[in-house]
Design a protein around this motif. Structure first.
Motif: not given
Ligand code: ARG
Length: 272
Positions: A138-144, A204-208, A224-228
């Protein structure tokens, strides 16, 4: 009216077939040998396997207009097709909400689930997983423009975070103190809220997340929040199907098919 008649005909036919089957097994001294022994045999006898998936997660599974037709596609859909091919059956896709994919599996609406589903201890209470076929997280997606202040889980304190209902991302976000969590049935709705500044971040998941960052250039993966690990999901104790799929996955990993699909759909894995 016509439909009712067709249904009645179908019923009559299936009764006739049942009666016929009964008579046949009677002739063979009531041997039950004709009933498929297990779920895998049933699938082979039916000639199709029903996939449960939440097609809102590009590049894993998503909708695309192909030749003017709404189609479910994605690298995992192609992987599911390869699994069905190896089993020698057709693939039928049944779309569901991510949150209820395991319930739909357990009520036999579907035969198996592939939906970027992370192998997770809670889920193992109600379903079985294949061996992992992809390493993500899981990662965090945000506005630049806001990403600078988002560098770790603690920095989500005071922020509104969009997540998909029932996802490991939701679970991770709920652990962050002071964050307001907004859950969505469909993942894409979370991204739309981020684009229109109704949430500050999306898990979201990294690749997404990478995929969206590529299409919407004002979005970026902040941290990044976690590895899964991802697995194919089966009903508990559906060992024959699980083992058959494990053998197929091993082959698809070994012969490079999975790597090719990941490359074709640009489903980059995070650095491990
Ligand atoms: N990997 C995450 C999880 O297992 C999210 C998966 C969401 N998948 C989807 N097709 N929307 O909870």
């Amino acid at each position: 009216m016509k439909q009712i008649r067709i249904m009645a005909l179908g019923l009559a036919l299936s009764l006739a077939l049942t009666a016929c089957g009964g008579a046949q097994s009677g002739q063979k001294g009531n041997k039950q040998s004709e009933a498929p022994a297990n779920h895998l045999e049933q699938i082979k006898a039916a000639g199709k396997i029903v996939l449960g998936t939440s097609a809102d997660y590009p590049p894993f599974e998503y909708h695309e207009i192909v030749n003017g037709k709404d189609t479910i596609t994605g690298w995992e859909i192609e992987m599911a097709q390869a699994i069905a091919d190896k089993l020698g059956v057709a693939l039928e896709i049944k779309e569901g909400k991510f949150e209820t994919l395991i319930a739909d599996l357990n009520t036999e609406k579907t035969d198996f689930v592939i939906s970027a589903m992370s192998i997770d201890e809670d889920r193992k209470q109600s379903a079985d997983f294949s061996e992992p076929y992809f390493h993500g997280g899981q990662v965090v997606l945000a506005k630049k423009a806001n990403a600078g202040e988002l560098k770790d889980a603690a920095s989500l304190n005071g922020k509104t975070v969009g997540v998909q209902l029932g996802s490991t991302g939701e679970e991770a976000a709920r652990e962050v103190e002071g964050a307001t969590i907004k859950s969505f049935d469909a993942f894409e709705a979370a991204v739309l809220d981020l684009i229109s500044d109704r949430v500050d971040a999306v898990v979201a998941d990294y690749a997404v997340a990478q995929n969206y960052a590529k299409s919407y250039t004002d979005l970026v993966v902040a941290f990044e929040l976690s590895k899964e690990d991802y697995g194919v999901v089966f009903r508990k104790g559906d060992d024959e199907l699980r083992e058959a799929v494990n053998a197929i996955l091993a082959e698809l990993l070994e012969n490079g098919t999975i790597d090719q699909l990941i490359a074709k759909y640009e489903a980059a894995a995070p650095a491990q």
